[in-house]
Structures are given as C-alpha cells and as structure tokens.
Motif scaffolding. Sequence first.
Motif, PDB file in Angstrom:
ATOM      1  N   HIS A  33       0.765  -1.168   0.035  1.00 50.18           N
ATOM      2  CA  HIS A  33       0.040   0.147   0.188  1.00 50.18           C
ATOM      3  C   HIS A  33       0.970   1.349   0.175  1.00 50.18           C
ATOM      4  O   HIS A  33       1.978   1.256   0.498  1.00 50.18           O
ATOM      5  CB  HIS A  33      -0.799   0.031   1.214  1.00 50.18           C
ATOM      6  CG  HIS A  33      -1.696  -1.169   1.077  1.00 50.18           C
ATOM      7  ND1 HIS A  33      -2.896  -1.087   0.487  1.00 50.18           N
ATOM      8  CD2 HIS A  33      -1.811  -2.053   2.318  1.00 50.18           C
ATOM      9  CE1 HIS A  33      -3.778  -2.377   0.832  1.00 50.18           C
ATOM     10  NE2 HIS A  33      -3.115  -2.937   1.734  1.00 50.18           N
ATOM     11  N   ASN A  34       0.383   2.363  -0.475  1.00 47.88           N
ATOM     12  CA  ASN A  34       0.889   3.622  -0.350  1.00 47.88           C
ATOM     13  C   ASN A  34       2.126   3.977  -1.307  1.00 47.88           C
ATOM     14  O   ASN A  34       3.126   4.839  -1.111  1.00 47.88           O
ATOM     15  CB  ASN A  34       1.147   4.166   1.041  1.00 47.88           C
ATOM     16  CG  ASN A  34       0.137   4.105   1.893  1.00 47.88           C
ATOM     17  OD1 ASN A  34      -0.917   4.620   1.605  1.00 47.88           O
ATOM     18  ND2 ASN A  34       0.244   3.229   3.087  1.00 47.88           N
ATOM     19  N   PHE A  35       2.165   3.033  -2.415  1.00 44.38           N
ATOM     20  CA  PHE A  35       3.324   3.141  -3.339  1.00 44.38           C
ATOM     21  C   PHE A  35       2.597   3.173  -4.718  1.00 44.38           C
ATOM     22  O   PHE A  35       3.448   2.763  -5.691  1.00 44.38           O
ATOM     23  CB  PHE A  35       4.492   2.160  -3.207  1.00 44.38           C
ATOM     24  CG  PHE A  35       5.326   2.442  -2.085  1.00 44.38           C
ATOM     25  CD1 PHE A  35       6.495   3.094  -2.074  1.00 44.38           C
ATOM     26  CD2 PHE A  35       4.852   1.962  -0.769  1.00 44.38           C
ATOM     27  CE1 PHE A  35       7.414   3.668  -1.189  1.00 44.38           C
ATOM     28  CE2 PHE A  35       5.976   2.382   0.422  1.00 44.38           C
ATOM     29  CZ  PHE A  35       7.090   3.005   0.201  1.00 44.38           C
ATOM     30  N   GLY A  36       1.524   3.373  -4.823  1.00 38.50           N
ATOM     31  CA  GLY A  36       0.912   3.470  -6.280  1.00 38.50           C
ATOM     32  C   GLY A  36       0.736   4.648  -6.723  1.00 38.50           C
ATOM     33  O   GLY A  36       1.422   5.722  -6.338  1.00 38.50           O
ATOM     34  N   THR A  37      -0.126   4.870  -7.841  1.00 36.77           N
ATOM     35  CA  THR A  37      -0.117   5.892  -8.515  1.00 36.77           C
ATOM     36  C   THR A  37      -1.023   6.978  -7.856  1.00 36.77           C
ATOM     37  O   THR A  37      -0.963   8.223  -8.275  1.00 36.77           O
ATOM     38  CB  THR A  37      -0.983   5.584 -10.041  1.00 36.77           C
ATOM     39  OG1 THR A  37      -2.394   5.077  -9.722  1.00 36.77           O
ATOM     40  CG2 THR A  37      -0.061   4.938 -10.772  1.00 36.77           C
ATOM     41  N   THR A  38      -1.946   6.562  -6.787  1.00 38.18           N
ATOM     42  CA  THR A  38      -2.646   7.759  -6.271  1.00 38.18           C
ATOM     43  C   THR A  38      -1.816   8.092  -4.822  1.00 38.18           C
ATOM     44  O   THR A  38      -2.229   8.695  -4.136  1.00 38.18           O
ATOM     45  CB  THR A  38      -3.869   6.818  -5.603  1.00 38.18           C
ATOM     46  OG1 THR A  38      -3.563   5.888  -4.873  1.00 38.18           O
ATOM     47  CG2 THR A  38      -4.873   6.361  -6.791  1.00 38.18           C
ATOM     48  N   SER A  39      -0.614   7.741  -4.670  1.00 37.70           N
ATOM     49  CA  SER A  39       0.222   8.239  -3.601  1.00 37.70           C
ATOM     50  C   SER A  39       1.147   9.434  -3.921  1.00 37.70           C
ATOM     51  O   SER A  39       1.607   9.480  -4.925  1.00 37.70           O
ATOM     52  CB  SER A  39       1.068   6.884  -2.672  1.00 37.70           C
ATOM     53  OG  SER A  39       0.080   6.063  -2.273  1.00 37.70           O
ATOM     54  N   ASN A  40       1.803   9.964  -2.812  1.00 40.51           N
ATOM     55  CA  ASN A  40       2.569  11.203  -3.103  1.00 40.51           C
ATOM     56  C   ASN A  40       4.077  10.587  -3.190  1.00 40.51           C
ATOM     57  O   ASN A  40       4.704   9.857  -2.437  1.00 40.51           O
ATOM     58  CB  ASN A  40       2.434  12.076  -1.911  1.00 40.51           C
ATOM     59  CG  ASN A  40       3.392  13.192  -2.106  1.00 40.51           C
ATOM     60  OD1 ASN A  40       4.602  13.272  -1.706  1.00 40.51           O
ATOM     61  ND2 ASN A  40       3.014  14.251  -2.602  1.00 40.51           N
ATOM     62  N   PHE A  41       4.966  10.721  -4.212  1.00 39.82           N
ATOM     63  CA  PHE A  41       6.140  10.422  -4.596  1.00 39.82           C
ATOM     64  C   PHE A  41       7.051  10.828  -3.375  1.00 39.82           C
ATOM     65  O   PHE A  41       7.899  10.090  -2.921  1.00 39.82           O
ATOM     66  CB  PHE A  41       6.547  10.794  -5.888  1.00 39.82           C
ATOM     67  CG  PHE A  41       7.806  10.120  -6.282  1.00 39.82           C
ATOM     68  CD1 PHE A  41       7.977   8.552  -6.483  1.00 39.82           C
ATOM     69  CD2 PHE A  41       8.865  10.986  -6.412  1.00 39.82           C
ATOM     70  CE1 PHE A  41       9.175   8.242  -6.709  1.00 39.82           C
ATOM     71  CE2 PHE A  41      10.311  10.438  -6.627  1.00 39.82           C
ATOM     72  CZ  PHE A  41      10.448   8.934  -6.939  1.00 39.82           C
ATOM     73  N   GLU A  42       6.998  12.198  -2.876  1.00 37.03           N
ATOM     74  CA  GLU A  42       7.869  12.458  -1.816  1.00 37.03           C
ATOM     75  C   GLU A  42       7.822  11.592  -0.584  1.00 37.03           C
ATOM     76  O   GLU A  42       8.989  11.538   0.112  1.00 37.03           O
ATOM     77  CB  GLU A  42       7.576  14.152  -1.530  1.00 37.03           C
ATOM     78  CG  GLU A  42       8.041  15.003  -2.712  1.00 37.03           C
ATOM     79  CD  GLU A  42       9.428  14.813  -3.494  1.00 37.03           C
ATOM     80  OE1 GLU A  42      10.493  14.674  -2.286  1.00 37.03           O
ATOM     81  OE2 GLU A  42       9.663  14.940  -4.413  1.00 37.03           O
ATOM     82  N   THR A  43       6.546  11.292  -0.231  1.00 35.46           N
ATOM     83  CA  THR A  43       6.410  10.768   0.855  1.00 35.46           C
ATOM     84  C   THR A  43       6.907   9.120   0.570  1.00 35.46           C
ATOM     85  O   THR A  43       7.533   8.592   1.519  1.00 35.46           O
ATOM     86  CB  THR A  43       4.779  10.518   1.109  1.00 35.46           C
ATOM     87  OG1 THR A  43       4.295  12.046   1.341  1.00 35.46           O
ATOM     88  CG2 THR A  43       4.696   9.550   2.422  1.00 35.46           C
TER      89      THR A  43
END
Length: 329
Positions: A33-43
């Motif tokens: 989770h949280n590494f897909g297209t809907t997540s923030n790259f800086e995070t």
Amino acid sequence: MYRADQNRYGSMQYNRCGKSGLKLPAVSLGLWHNFGTTSNFETMKAMCTAAFDSGITHFDLANNYGPVNGAAEENFGRILDWGMRPYRDEMIISTKAGHEMWPGPYGDWGSKKSLVASLDQSLKRMGLEYVDIFYHHRPDPDTPLEETMLALDAIVRSGKALYVGISKYDAQQTDAAMKILRELKTPFIIHQSRYSLFERTIEKNGLKRFAAGNGLGIIAFCPLAQGLLTDKYLHGIPEESRMKKDGRFLKESAITEERLRQIRALNEIAAARGQSLAQMALSWVLRDGEVTSVLIGASRPEQILENVKITGRTDFSADELQALDAICG
C-alpha cells in the motif's frame, strides 16, 4: 543527493533466513500500500530512506502492487534512480508473481510462461538485473506443482533471482514444494505468510512448526491485521483511515464490539510493557525466533521509525503470553 545514515546498522537485528546464508532485518518494509499512482512520491521517498537509515535493508514488492498493477515497482525504480541505487548491494529486494497482472491466460497463477514473463517485466520496471528473492505469490490449483517449481529453479539458474520463496501455501503444499526444490538444489529459503495476534492459521495448520523444523524462513505479512492492531481504531473509525478510503482489504464490518474490546485489552498490556499496541503486536510475531522478519506497511516515515523500536523488545513473560492468548482466543 541522498546519503544514507552512517549508523544505519547500529541497532537493527538481522536474523538468518532458515538454513541459508542470507540474513534479513527483523523488520522489513512492504510496498503493498501507499506506493501506487494515487500516493505522493515525496512521501514514498521519505519512507524508503527512513527505513534504510534505520537498518531496514529488505524492500518487499509484487508485480501487481499499485494501484495500478506495476505502479509500486515503477515507483521503487524511480526511488532507486533518485538516490538509492548506489546502495543496491546493501539491499534485499523481493518481488512476486501469481495474482492477476495482465489480461489473458498468461497474466495470472503459476505457469512457467507467466512467472518468467512477469519477472522480466518487474526487472524492467525497477531497473534491476536481478531480484534477491522471487516468490510464487499463491498456489495454482491447475498448473502442476512441478512446473511452477521448475520455473523458480530456472529463474535462479538464469541469474534473475538469487533465492526463491512461496506465499500462501499451506503446510502440505509447502512440504511438496520443498521436496522438489531440494532435489533440484534450488535455494528455496522463505515462506511469506499472514500472521498476527488475530490471525494464527500457520500455527493451527502446522506450517510454522514445519518451517522451523525444516530450515525454512518465514516472513509475516499483515502483522498488524491491516491496522486493527494499532491505536488507530481504539475510539472508532477515523475518516483518514484506510478502511474509509479503500475498503477492499479491511471493511468497516471488521470493527465489532468484541473486536474493539480485544483491541483495548491488548492496548493495556502493551502500555504496561512500555510499548505501543503496534510495537507489541510486531514483537509478538517475533517472540520465539521461528519468524525471520516481520513485514510492515506505512503511510508516513514516522510509523516506520516507531516500529523499528521493537528491536531487542521481543521477549514476553509467560504471564503476558497467557493473557494475550486469553484475549485473542
């Protein structure tokens, strides 16, 4: 340019994976989770660097992690290019194939065609020549087990993976896979299993004991039961929770009064130990040395920094274990 913390290996514990020569950190980072297209790259970058700076050397992916399928691997490749690729040889990078990835008969399950094609795509997305561990992600009821295991063996011999593993196989299936791979002398070293205070199937079906007795490492996924074993749901369902944003894997129906009673009781034991509920739940998974590593997910770097504090805190008294068993049934 990113420079890793010089003291990154100072506090993390590294456990030998079964009878292999490979050691894994007690805490590994999963990119489900949280590494897909809907997540923030800086995070994403901040989480990976926080993990690595804390001694987490193992980054776990799969071909279909997203959304969309393949996005987590693409983003991890971008993170490597941004500044972490110089540390590639200090990392254990794993990926998997076996769940639906692309349309048609070859984008799923466990045929040699599917596994080889999937790994080739994964390597391209991450910009890698090889992965350290390649898993078959789930048993295939239709493909002969010999074909799937021979495919894993061929992948190692091709140099595209150093070690192989399986995930979601039961004890009997694992035994059968091990017999084939050991005859081939394939470096089969690890089983990725769902395991937590609330999910103990691998204890009940004998897999945990079988792995420990046969030199096979275990890495536990969902050790926090999709967030139930944290303080997030102690007082209801927060609006920013994964349950509210994405109910595919954890539904609101999971928060029953009985479950809330259990979570609150567990939290009291954790507090008495000087740990958060999440820290205690992770420590419990590693309590007896039969699990090599615990696989955490995160939505922000601070969660990772808190979770790695379990190093050296995985011992439990007999009274604590008895109380935990009584609460979780």
